[in-house]
Scaffold this motif. Structure first.
Motif, mmCIF file in Angstrom:
data_model
loop_
_atom_site.group_PDB
_atom_site.id
_atom_site.type_symbol
_atom_site.label_atom_id
_atom_site.label_comp_id
_atom_site.label_asym_id
_atom_site.label_seq_id
_atom_site.Cartn_x
_atom_site.Cartn_y
_atom_site.Cartn_z
ATOM 1 N N VAL A 1 0.851 -1.193 0.000
ATOM 2 C CA VAL A 1 0.000 0.000 0.000
ATOM 3 C C VAL A 1 0.891 1.248 0.000
ATOM 4 O O VAL A 1 1.025 1.941 0.997
ATOM 5 N N GLY A 2 1.529 1.508 -1.138
ATOM 6 C CA GLY A 2 2.366 2.701 -1.291
ATOM 7 C C GLY A 2 1.658 3.691 -2.209
ATOM 8 O O GLY A 2 0.434 3.769 -2.216
ATOM 9 N N LEU A 3 2.457 4.427 -2.982
ATOM 10 C CA LEU A 3 1.886 5.420 -3.898
ATOM 11 C C LEU A 3 0.917 4.779 -4.884
ATOM 12 O O LEU A 3 -0.219 5.239 -5.050
ATOM 13 N N ILE A 4 1.351 3.690 -5.551
ATOM 14 C CA ILE A 4 0.534 3.083 -6.610
ATOM 15 C C ILE A 4 -0.644 2.300 -6.021
ATOM 16 O O ILE A 4 -1.791 2.502 -6.421
ATOM 17 N N GLY A 5 -0.343 1.417 -5.045
ATOM 18 C CA GLY A 5 -1.411 0.624 -4.430
ATOM 19 C C GLY A 5 -2.455 1.526 -3.774
ATOM 20 O O GLY A 5 -3.666 1.319 -3.929
ATOM 21 N N GLY A 6 -1.985 2.534 -3.034
ATOM 22 C CA GLY A 6 -2.890 3.463 -2.360
ATOM 23 C C GLY A 6 -3.721 4.261 -3.359
ATOM 24 O O GLY A 6 -4.925 4.476 -3.159
ATOM 25 N N SER A 7 -3.079 4.685 -4.449
ATOM 26 C CA SER A 7 -3.809 5.460 -5.457
ATOM 27 C C SER A 7 -4.861 4.594 -6.144
ATOM 28 O O SER A 7 -5.957 5.068 -6.464
ATOM 29 N N PHE A 8 -4.523 3.306 -6.373
ATOM 30 C CA PHE A 8 -5.505 2.419 -7.004
ATOM 31 C C PHE A 8 -6.731 2.268 -6.090
ATOM 32 O O PHE A 8 -7.875 2.308 -6.558
ATOM 33 N N ALA A 9 -6.485 2.117 -4.779
ATOM 34 C CA ALA A 9 -7.600 2.012 -3.821
ATOM 35 C C ALA A 9 -8.462 3.271 -3.858
ATOM 36 O O ALA A 9 -9.694 3.199 -3.963
ATOM 37 N N LEU A 10 -7.823 4.448 -3.797
ATOM 38 C CA LEU A 10 -8.582 5.712 -3.821
ATOM 39 C C LEU A 10 -9.334 5.889 -5.144
ATOM 40 O O LEU A 10 -10.466 6.388 -5.167
ATOM 41 N N ALA A 11 -8.689 5.458 -6.235
ATOM 42 C CA ALA A 11 -9.306 5.609 -7.553
ATOM 43 C C ALA A 11 -10.543 4.712 -7.673
ATOM 44 O O ALA A 11 -11.576 5.119 -8.215
ATOM 45 N N LEU A 12 -10.455 3.480 -7.146
ATOM 46 C CA LEU A 12 -11.606 2.566 -7.162
ATOM 47 C C LEU A 12 -12.784 3.198 -6.428
ATOM 48 O O LEU A 12 -13.912 3.199 -6.919
ATOM 49 N N ARG A 13 -12.516 3.724 -5.239
ATOM 50 C CA ARG A 13 -13.565 4.367 -4.443
ATOM 51 C C ARG A 13 -14.213 5.501 -5.207
ATOM 52 O O ARG A 13 -15.439 5.594 -5.280
ATOM 53 N N LYS A 14 -13.354 6.356 -5.776
ATOM 54 C CA LYS A 14 -13.878 7.519 -6.491
ATOM 55 C C LYS A 14 -14.740 7.082 -7.686
ATOM 56 O O LYS A 14 -15.709 7.746 -8.033
ATOM 57 N N ALA A 15 -14.370 5.916 -8.273
ATOM 58 C CA ALA A 15 -15.111 5.422 -9.437
ATOM 59 C C ALA A 15 -16.372 4.660 -9.030
ATOM 60 O O ALA A 15 -17.069 4.102 -9.880
ATOM 61 N N GLY A 16 -16.636 4.592 -7.731
ATOM 62 C CA GLY A 16 -17.899 4.004 -7.287
ATOM 63 C C GLY A 16 -17.813 2.581 -6.746
ATOM 64 O O GLY A 16 -18.837 1.959 -6.480
ATOM 65 N N PHE A 17 -16.610 2.065 -6.538
ATOM 66 C CA PHE A 17 -16.481 0.722 -5.953
ATOM 67 C C PHE A 17 -17.005 0.759 -4.516
ATOM 68 O O PHE A 17 -16.536 1.559 -3.715
ATOM 69 N N ASP A 18 -17.964 -0.128 -4.189
ATOM 70 C CA ASP A 18 -18.532 -0.056 -2.839
ATOM 71 C C ASP A 18 -18.298 -1.320 -2.028
ATOM 72 O O ASP A 18 -18.937 -1.537 -1.002
ATOM 73 N N GLY A 19 -17.372 -2.167 -2.476
ATOM 74 C CA GLY A 19 -17.005 -3.339 -1.697
ATOM 75 C C GLY A 19 -15.939 -3.008 -0.668
ATOM 76 O O GLY A 19 -15.708 -1.845 -0.342
ATOM 77 N N GLN A 20 -15.260 -4.061 -0.162
ATOM 78 C CA GLN A 20 -14.240 -3.847 0.860
ATOM 79 C C GLN A 20 -12.846 -3.800 0.230
ATOM 80 O O GLN A 20 -12.557 -4.570 -0.689
ATOM 81 N N ILE A 21 -12.001 -2.917 0.750
ATOM 82 C CA ILE A 21 -10.614 -2.848 0.295
ATOM 83 C C ILE A 21 -9.698 -3.226 1.470
ATOM 84 O O ILE A 21 -9.670 -2.541 2.495
#
Lengths: 269, 269
Positions: free
Chosen positions: A9-29
């Protein structure tokens, strides 16, 4: 996709998580990283929960490996038979051939698709993560995978499907070779202590990449040696030909060709 | 210095005129250029008057040659015995050895000191001229000359005294080699049409110079062939050694050395 495990969970992993959320992902990360990192990631709201690799792998529909290349190779071995059938595993490593080969050997039930988001920043770490890091940037997948493609498009990236060997050849030219040219130029200029007195914007532009830390590059050199060597060979041959043509009228055509290529790079990147 | 003749009223010549004014020069500034250029320069307030070369040369205490290199070489021949004793002639050409040799042969009564302001912009022409173009930038003179040094310091430039041969060696490394690397890289990338799909900021950074027009470079290549060839040789040797060391631990030391040099370039430029 209901549960995503982000491994690293660094720059890329963290950004992917934030990007999923912003795109409407509503499951668990779920985040898989060192205790201090997952703690920071949770307090920043980047991940919902933390878990050890095996637990996270057993629960996730999508496993996203955002570690350095050597650790991705190790994680693939650890995931082996643990990742379930129906789970998709992908990664964000900068080279693809060796990672895809290792995945083909190691991963038994899950489906692996190599990935490479062409995005980054000068600073690293989960504190630097941002939801828009991938927006408008190329995101390479080594094979088609509908669920993954859907999310890559949803986060605003530009999907590019490339065979792993072809990917590694192309990034050797557009990324690894530029790094090595910048490093070599900085060393050659550094050998002439008086040179910095007359250095202008050209020298600054071309030595910016020489400030990159070696840690990132060690793994890239270790896993893309053949393609980088071919890029070196093509580039040195081109330099030798420019050296011979330097004062010939042919150089005008070379400059035109170079300017056309440089403009094309600016249109797509 | 009471009367200055600017020969070639483009970006550099025009900026030198504006910079002199801003620094308090209260004599006359005469422009020598094509009729449309001197007309634009006069309407922009960059020069006070226009005159043919021989008239301007006879009246000026300081003659500033801001033409392309080949034209500077021709102008030196034309100035020959016309420039008066007590007059200082300088130039703003990007290479110095051939220009200083030609001046030593041609100029009889006046004093010639070669110059090279390390400043510029992407766009050219007198419309782009600005009084602060030289501020904080290196300004090379090939010999000491108190009157000229006084004005170079007054316009905010950083004076550097360098022998012409040494100057040409150093700019071959920090300016001409970077240009050729950028051109070569753009051509090599252009040979692989799929490469632009995965190109990121590294490729953009390193191919920016490849957009430069050939007209400026033709004269530089024609007048600095030996130093550029030596820079090519040093760079190719360094690339060949990186190629062999790519996967060795020695690369860490190379990256450290390169980063130190890149930081030093940023401190001074």
């Amino acid at each position: 996709v209901k549960t995503v495990a982000i491994v690293g969970v660094g720059l890329i992993g963290g950004s992917f998580a934030l990007a999923l959320r912003k795109a409407g992902f509503d499951g668990q990360i779920i985040g898989v990283s060192s205790p201090p990192t997952v703690e920071r990631a949770q307090s920043l709201g980047v991940i919902d929960a933390a878990a050890p690799l095996q637990d996270a792998a057993a629960r996730a529909d999508l496993i996203y490996l955002a570690q350095p290349i050597q650790q991705i190779l190790e994680t693939l071995g650890l995931l082996g038979t643990r990742a379930r059938k129906g789970t998709v595993i992908t990664d964000a490593g900068s080279t693809k051939t060796l990672i895809c080969e290792r995945a083909a050997d190691a991963i038994r039930h899950a489906k692996f698709v190599g990935g490479h988001p062409m995005a980054g920043k000068e600073s690293r770490g989960v504190e630097e993560a941002e939801a828009d890091l991938f927006r408008g940037r190329p995101y390479v997948l080594t094979a088609r995978e509908p669920h993954l493609e859907k999310w890559i498009e949803a986060i605003g990236a530009r999907l590019v499907i490339l065979d792993p060997v072809e990917h590694d050849k192309l990034v050797a030219l557009v990324s690894h070779l530029p790094q090595l040219l910048s490093t070599a130029l900085a060393v050659v200029i550094g050998d002439h202590s008086a040179a910095s007195q007359v250095a202008g914007p050209a020298a600054s532009d071309l030595t910016r990449l020489a400030l990159s830390p070696y840690e990132i590059w060690r793994d890239i050199f270790a896993t893309n040696g053949l393609s980088i060597d071919a890029a070196f060979a093509a580039f040195i041959a081109k330099l030798e030909s420019l050296r011979l043509q330097l004062r010939s009228p042919e150089m005008e055509r070379v400059f035109d060709k170079a300017a056309t290529s440089a403009r094309a790079l600016r249109k797509t990147s």
